[in-house]
Design a protein around this motif. Structure first.
Motif, PDB file in Angstrom:
ATOM      1  N   LEU A 310       0.836  -1.200   0.000  1.00 13.89           N
ATOM      2  CA  LEU A 310       0.000   0.000   0.000  1.00 13.89           C
ATOM      3  C   LEU A 310       0.872   1.252   0.000  1.00 13.89           C
ATOM      4  N   GLY A 311       1.926   1.224   0.833  1.00 11.95           N
ATOM      5  CA  GLY A 311       2.834   2.366   0.880  1.00 11.95           C
ATOM      6  C   GLY A 311       3.508   2.609  -0.456  1.00 11.95           C
ATOM      7  N   LEU A 312       3.930   1.522  -1.117  1.00 11.84           N
ATOM      8  CA  LEU A 312       4.559   1.657  -2.428  1.00 11.84           C
ATOM      9  C   LEU A 312       3.558   2.194  -3.449  1.00 11.84           C
ATOM     10  N   GLY A 315       2.841   5.855  -2.736  1.00 15.44           N
ATOM     11  CA  GLY A 315       4.019   6.660  -3.064  1.00 15.44           C
ATOM     12  C   GLY A 315       4.200   6.818  -4.562  1.00 15.44           C
ATOM     13  N   LEU A 316       3.948   5.751  -5.311  1.00 15.75           N
ATOM     14  CA  LEU A 316       4.058   5.828  -6.765  1.00 15.75           C
ATOM     15  C   LEU A 316       2.998   6.765  -7.336  1.00 15.75           C
ATOM     16  N   GLN A 317       1.797   6.694  -6.777  1.00 11.74           N
ATOM     17  CA  GLN A 317       0.739   7.596  -7.236  1.00 11.74           C
ATOM     18  C   GLN A 317       1.156   9.049  -7.035  1.00 11.74           C
ATOM     19  N   LYS A 318       1.709   9.332  -5.859  1.00  9.67           N
ATOM     20  CA  LYS A 318       2.121  10.706  -5.557  1.00  9.67           C
ATOM     21  C   LYS A 318       3.293  11.129  -6.450  1.00  9.67           C
ATOM     22  N   PRO A 325      -4.570   9.565  -1.503  1.00  6.48           N
ATOM     23  CA  PRO A 325      -5.217  10.037  -0.272  1.00  6.48           C
ATOM     24  C   PRO A 325      -4.652   9.447   1.016  1.00  6.48           C
ATOM     25  N   LEU A 326      -4.021   8.273   0.938  1.00  8.37           N
ATOM     26  CA  LEU A 326      -3.493   7.642   2.155  1.00  8.37           C
ATOM     27  C   LEU A 326      -1.993   7.838   2.309  1.00  8.37           C
TER      28      LEU A 326
END
Length: 592
Positions: A310-312, A315-318, A325-326
């Protein structure tokens, strides 16, 4: 001159275009310093600042610029006591250390020319460099290095420790004497001989002037927000121009701090203790760190694995400018822990020396570590292009530095002209003429194209594969995709004259064993389960390739490529000629 701040992941990078092409050209022509003068100017401007951090049993100890310069003066006296005169050659074969740096800077102040030797080179290649450079003295890091050079008759060999002892017993050059020596240097003088890696043929001594080396250190300020407040960790070989120029000359020119890693085994701990803000790396370093992170996650609980994914993802989305959003939550739970592995202060990572796959760059960007890929060769004084923090295109090598010209030839080859280009290959006029044409364009041997102002490298000119059907295939992008699999450590794609592409694959033994639960006594190369796993990975990657690019057959190799075995250059590029000769039997089996 505007300010541009990039926010996110705890990063706030101030991008100030510090040098324009016009002012840089003026600086180069009128006031370009020699390397000794550059060091002297920094000492006068930043004397009380910490120049270097030296590793020890209890952590790092520091030397200010004034203290560092005093030791340079002692080393200069030591070199003079050995009978070395302006223009003489001194060979340096050692791992990174402050003593390596002191020997280099003392040589530059006296006009002595260092010929650098990778510490991993075997005896025959190291002696060849000593002989070609006509070095009178060699300074080495270990007794093993001494033994490798001992076959060269008449060569005076000292360890760095022995040179340090001589320096300690000498009366240092006075400030007036050192000034006099520094002022004798012309920026156009030969500063160093750096021998090319030699992926084919024999190593050639690249002649770099003081002006070329100091110019690159100055030009890069047009694109990178680095300053006297930065801290660099030195671990790439100082015998390579990337570390020598961007990891030594650049920070010293700024009045920044250089912390020396003790060795590769202690690198992770040294980075934690030093807390760098800037790190110079090669792609293999980032690939290995990413693989270790992924392997470590694979051993954790399913909840932690899901949190990492989820973090990856967030982070990739950002990183791609899409809604995440998370991210604020996953960055605290995952990103901060990964950044902590680098000391928690890392702002910029500059990658060079080989092609960096964009997915590796984006992996770290997802966790708030900005990776900027650059491009250059030994013949161009290291980097001549780099991405900027605010215009970072991960699939490119960035924008060409001001003061350099770059154009693409009809056959796709990248041509360069400008202040950073070498003076030529030492004692090789014919090869110099073949590399630098009558109009001053250096022929890089790399194939590329422009995407706006950003330069893209697509392959090496000599590495292009011509299949039996006439199709041209660039192997490097395929190899990079294959190595994106955490189960593949090395991949060499071949196919000249064949009906299709084939590959030699070195599995990542540790990752494969962990995934399949194989015992240490079981050969990964011969395991049916391992073979099936690697084939599945290749089939998956083939789906992303054009039909003529697909790897139709492959062979697994047991042993990881290395510099010592002669399969890799000192800068960790694969020697294709050596590979094809050494594994001729395996390659022949793929053509049946």
């Amino acid at each position: 001159m505007g300010e541009n701040f990039i926010e996110g992941s705890g990063l706030a990078i101030q991008c100030l275009p510090l040098m324009t092409a016009t002012t840089l050209d003026q600086w180069t022509q009128d006031t370009a310093p020699s390397l000794g003068a550059l060091l002297r100017d920094t000492v006068r401007n930043h004397g009380e600042k910490v120049a270097v951090m030296i590793p020890g049993k209890e952590g790092f100890r520091s030397l200010t610029y004034l203290e560092f310069y005093a030791r340079v003066a002692r080393h200069a006296a030591a070199l003079r006591s050995l009978g070395l005169q302006r223009g003489d050659r001194i060979a340096i074969m050692a791992e990174n250390s402050v003593d390596w740096s002191l020997t280099d800077w003392a040589s530059q102040c006296l006009g002595i020319v260092p010929a650098t030797i990778f510490p991993t080179l075997p005896a025959d290649q190291a002696i060849e460099i000593v002989a070609d450079s006509e070095a009178k003295v060699a300074v080495v890091g270990t007794e093993d290095h001494r033994s490798r050079l001992s076959g060269h008759p008449g060569l005076k060999i000292l360890t760095l420790h022995e040179l340090e002892e001589i320096a300690g017993s000498q009366t240092p050059l006075s400030e007036a004497d050192l000034d006099r020596e520094i002022d004798l240097a012309d920026p156009a003088d030969l500063a160093t001989l750096i021998y090319t890696s030699g992926t084919s043929g024999q190593p050639k001594g690249v002649m770099l002037s003081h002006r070329a080396m100091t110019w690159v250190g100055k030009a890069i300020l047009a694109y990178l927000p680095v300053s006297k407040d930065d801290l660099f960790v030195s671990f790439l070989p100082m015998s390579h121009c990337f570390e020598r120029i961007d990891g030594q000359i650049l920070p010293i020119s700024l009045g920044a701090t250089v912390a020396y890693s003790k060795n590769l085994a202690s690198l992770a701990g040294d980075i934690l203790k030093a807390k760098p803000t800037v790190l110079l790396v090669v792609p293999r370093f980032l690939e290995n760190i990413r693989d270790r992170i992924q392997d470590g996650v694979a051993k954790q609980s399913s909840i932690n694995q899901a949190l990492f994914r989820l973090g990856l993802s967030q982070g990739l989305q950002k990183a791609k400018g899409k809604p995440a959003p998370l991210f604020f939550l996953t960055d605290r739970l995952v990103g901060q822990k990964i950044r902590a592995r680098f000391g928690g202060r890392l702002r910029l990572v500059a990658s060079g020396g080989a092609a960096l796959d964009k997915d590796v760059s984006l992996f770290f960007e997802a966790f708030g570590i900005r990776v900027l890929q650059g491009y250059g060769l030994t013949e161009t004084s290291a980097g001549i292009s780099i991405n900027t923090p605010d215009r970072n295109k991960h699939h490119t090598v960035g924008e060409v530095l001001p003061g350099m010209e770059c154009r693409i030839a009809e056959d796709g080859e990248i041509l360069l002209r400008g202040h950073a280009v070498m003076d030529g290959y030492y004692k090789r006029p014919e090869e110099t003429a073949a590399a630098i044409d009558a109009d001053g364009w250096f022929h890089t041997g790399d194939i590329g194209e422009f995407e706006g102002k950003h330069l893209k490298i697509t392959d090496r000119k000599k590495d292009l594969i011509v299949l039996g059907n006439g199709k041209n295939v660039a192997p490097q992008p395929i190899e990079n995709r294959l190595k994106q699999s955490r189960f593949i450590a090395e991949a060499v794609v071949l196919g000249d004259g064949m009906d299709h592409c084939v590959a030699l694959i070195v599995p990542n033994a540790e990752a494969v064993r962990t995934e399949l639960g194989l015992g240490e006594g079981i050969s990964v190369k011969d395991s049916p389960e391992a073979k099936a796993l690697i084939k599945k990975e290749i089939d998956r990657i083939n789906k992303t390739l054009a039909n003529f690019e697909m790897v139709k057959k492959h062979a697994l190799l047991e042993t990881v490529f290395s510099v010592e075995s002669g399969e890799l250059t000192p800068s960790l590029k694969v020697k294709r000629r050596v590979i094809t000769e050494r594994y001729a039997t395996e390659i022949a089996s793929l053509t049946r």
